[in-house]
Design an enzyme around this catalytic site. Structure first.
Site, mmCIF file in Angstrom:
data_model
loop_
_atom_site.group_PDB
_atom_site.id
_atom_site.type_symbol
_atom_site.label_atom_id
_atom_site.label_comp_id
_atom_site.label_asym_id
_atom_site.label_seq_id
_atom_site.Cartn_x
_atom_site.Cartn_y
_atom_site.Cartn_z
ATOM 1 N N ALA A 89 0.839 -1.208 0.000
ATOM 2 C CA ALA A 89 0.000 0.000 0.000
ATOM 3 C C ALA A 89 0.873 1.257 0.000
ATOM 4 C CB ALA A 89 -0.910 0.000 1.225
ATOM 5 N N ASN B 233 1.252 9.188 3.300
ATOM 6 C CA ASN B 233 0.828 7.820 2.957
ATOM 7 C C ASN B 233 1.967 6.818 3.092
ATOM 8 O OD1 ASN B 233 -1.989 7.198 1.623
ATOM 9 N ND2 ASN B 233 -1.453 9.320 1.184
ATOM 10 N N TYR C 299 8.840 10.605 -4.065
ATOM 11 C CA TYR C 299 8.430 9.198 -4.068
ATOM 12 C C TYR C 299 9.606 8.302 -3.648
ATOM 13 C CZ TYR C 299 7.582 4.554 -5.913
ATOM 14 O OH TYR C 299 7.497 3.186 -6.045
ATOM 15 N N LYS D 107 10.313 6.082 0.003
ATOM 16 C CA LYS D 107 10.630 4.648 0.093
ATOM 17 C C LYS D 107 11.962 4.438 0.817
ATOM 18 C CE LYS D 107 7.097 2.770 -2.090
ATOM 19 N NZ LYS D 107 6.309 1.635 -1.619
ATOM 20 N N ASN E 92 11.300 -1.897 -13.267
ATOM 21 C CA ASN E 92 10.007 -1.531 -13.883
ATOM 22 C C ASN E 92 9.054 -2.718 -13.973
ATOM 23 O OD1 ASN E 92 11.856 0.667 -14.540
ATOM 24 N ND2 ASN E 92 10.201 1.404 -15.831
ATOM 25 N N HIS F 248 2.521 4.879 -17.497
ATOM 26 C CA HIS F 248 3.634 3.960 -17.775
ATOM 27 C C HIS F 248 3.753 3.629 -19.261
ATOM 28 C CE1 HIS F 248 2.886 3.221 -13.446
ATOM 29 N NE2 HIS F 248 4.185 3.377 -13.444
ATOM 30 N N GLY G 132 13.082 14.583 -14.643
ATOM 31 C CA GLY G 132 13.438 13.589 -13.633
ATOM 32 C C GLY G 132 13.651 12.183 -14.140
ATOM 33 N N ASP G 133 13.702 11.963 -15.461
ATOM 34 C CA ASP G 133 13.944 10.611 -15.981
ATOM 35 C C ASP G 133 15.451 10.327 -16.070
ATOM 36 O OD1 ASP G 133 11.484 9.397 -16.376
ATOM 37 O OD2 ASP G 133 11.226 10.221 -18.391
HETATM 38 N N1 UDP Z 1 8.145 6.962 -21.453
HETATM 39 C C1 UDP Z 1 7.896 7.499 -22.702
HETATM 40 N N2 UDP Z 1 6.613 7.822 -23.005
HETATM 41 C C2 UDP Z 1 5.566 7.631 -22.163
HETATM 42 C C3 UDP Z 1 5.824 7.064 -20.900
HETATM 43 C C4 UDP Z 1 7.136 6.740 -20.573
HETATM 44 O O1 UDP Z 1 8.811 7.695 -23.493
HETATM 45 O O2 UDP Z 1 4.431 7.963 -22.520
HETATM 46 C C5 UDP Z 1 9.522 6.590 -21.084
HETATM 47 C C6 UDP Z 1 10.017 7.281 -19.825
HETATM 48 O O3 UDP Z 1 10.617 8.496 -20.146
HETATM 49 C C7 UDP Z 1 10.993 6.239 -19.284
HETATM 50 C C8 UDP Z 1 10.449 4.906 -19.752
HETATM 51 O O4 UDP Z 1 9.537 5.215 -20.802
HETATM 52 O O5 UDP Z 1 12.245 6.414 -19.898
HETATM 53 C C9 UDP Z 1 9.695 4.156 -18.676
HETATM 54 O O6 UDP Z 1 8.756 5.042 -18.089
HETATM 55 P P1 UDP Z 1 7.650 4.559 -17.074
HETATM 56 O O7 UDP Z 1 6.824 5.753 -16.710
HETATM 57 O O8 UDP Z 1 6.923 3.380 -17.649
HETATM 58 O O9 UDP Z 1 8.457 4.030 -15.834
HETATM 59 P P2 UDP Z 1 9.585 4.748 -14.915
HETATM 60 O O10 UDP Z 1 10.900 4.233 -15.436
HETATM 61 O O11 UDP Z 1 9.430 6.223 -15.034
HETATM 62 O O12 UDP Z 1 9.290 4.245 -13.560
#
Ligand code: UDP
Length: 337
Positions: free
Chosen positions: A75, A93, A142, A146, A171, A190, A294-295
């Site tokens: 949760a 949460n 987030y 954790k 993932n 996602h 943030g990616d």
């Molecule tokens: N991504 C993308 N387009 C989308 C959603 C995600 O290009 O519509 C890319 C995102 O930038 C990352 C990868 O896909 O590099 C996985 O993203 P996701 O949100 O599935 O998982 P995360 O790694 O952020 O937890």
């Protein structure tokens, strides 16, 4: 009364698959979920108690009424972007909710916990693949929430003898192979579901040129310029939880441990898209847009510690299994919006 496993968040994506697997393996299950983001109909086994982690009275009652031998704690809120805009929600949460659970466990003398942690605790690692010794420097609330729980678990192990295993997921992907349950996020952010939504749209006669699919960034320092992730089938995540539970049974005095869960293999966004085209047989398109804030460019696990210590092997190392199962699910349950 046989001993049960308490699954918090058992109505959510990973939690509901956990409940299904525990039931299949002969465990009794009690699910505790506030149903804010979970779905009651995803709970296919066990008893569902609707309640919030902060509701100590209700939690205590669950522990009193059921002979709980361990807790699997799913949760939590899990949107990175939302956590940046609403950190209060995430700390409340994910951190204080977990503390409420832990204190109820102490009161009721339940001493074993498997915790859903995340590779987001590592932030932007300098060295790949990521081992458990890689420094944890989360870059959003987030991941920070954790990591804070991981620290709480270490302190509770020291002070109160709590036995715990934190599993740092990479993932999560895929869903039940019989199409019985799947992934339902609102909003869906996602990659894999969004690709499959686009494939469904085109399959239904939508114009491929009007694609909704966006690739976030094509200028990362990776083999094709798009981000690399380690996609692990949800059932492999779940089997690792059962292995973690068995390890805690065998080593009750080992305190707080942490393991990465991934398949030690990374796919770029474009490679995932290509695999989805092959599995679905649909020739859909995408637009390349700016990077999402943030990616990190690359997150790939070294999960060898989990494999050896938990005696666990992911059986769906090929991403096409995850895609195939998710495609079956989404084809039968297309997005409504
Ligand atoms: N991504 C993308 N387009 C989308 C959603 C995600 O290009 O519509 C890319 C995102 O930038 C990352 C990868 O896909 O590099 C996985 O993203 P996701 O949100 O599935 O998982 P995360 O790694 O952020 O937890």
């Amino acid at each position: 009364m046989s001993k049960s496993i308490l699954v918090t968040g058992g109505a959510g994506f990973i939690g509901s698959h956990m409940v299904r697997m525990l039931d299949q393996r002969g465990f009794d299950v009690v699910v505790y979920d506030n149903l804010e983001r979970g779905n009651a109909d995803a709970v296919t086994a066990g008893k569902l108690v609707e309640g919030d982690l902060h509701d100590s009275e209700r939690l205590d009652a669950v522990f009193r009424e059921h002979d709980i031998q361990a807790v699997m704690h799913f949760a939590a809120l899990a949107y990175v972007g939302e956590s940046v805009h609403e950190p209060a929600l995430y700390y409340r949460n994910n951190v204080s909710g977990t503390q409420s659970l832990l204190d109820s466990m102490r009161l009721n003398k339940v001493n074993k916990l498997v915790f859903s942690s995340t590779c987001a605790t590592y932030g932007e690692p300098a060295i790949l693949p990521i081992t458990e010794d890689t420094p944890q420097n989360p870059i959003n609330p987030y991941g920070q929430s954790k990591l804070m729980v991981e620290q709480i678990l270490k302190d509770y192990a020291q002070a109160y003898g709590l036995r715990s295993i934190a599993l740092r997921y990479f993932n999560a992907a895929g869903c039940a192979d019989d199409g019985s349950i799947g992934e339902r996020h609102d909003p869906e952010t996602h990659l894999l579901p969004l690709i499959l939504f686009e494939a469904l749209r085109v399959q239904a006669g939508g114009d491929p040129a009007e694609t909704n699919l966006m690739v976030f960034g094509s200028d990362f320092d990776t083999r094709d310029g798009t981000c690399i992730r380690d996609y692990i089938h949800v059932n492999d995540l779940c089997s690792a939880h059962i292995a973690a539970f068995e390890r805690m049974q065998k080593t009750p005095d080992s305190g707080a441990e942490q393991f990465n869960l991934g398949v030690n293999r990374g796919y770029t966004v474009l490679e995932v898209i290509d695999a989805c085209r092959q599995v679905t047989g649909v020739d859909f398109r995408y637009n390349t847009v700016a990077r999402r804030a943030g990616d990190p460019p690359e997150l790939v696990a070294d999960a060898s510690l989990a494999m050896s210590r938990l005696d666990w092997t992911p059986v769906h190392a090929d991403i096409k299994d995850s895609i195939q199962h998710a495609w079956q699910w989404f084809s039968a349950h297309p997005p409504t919006a």
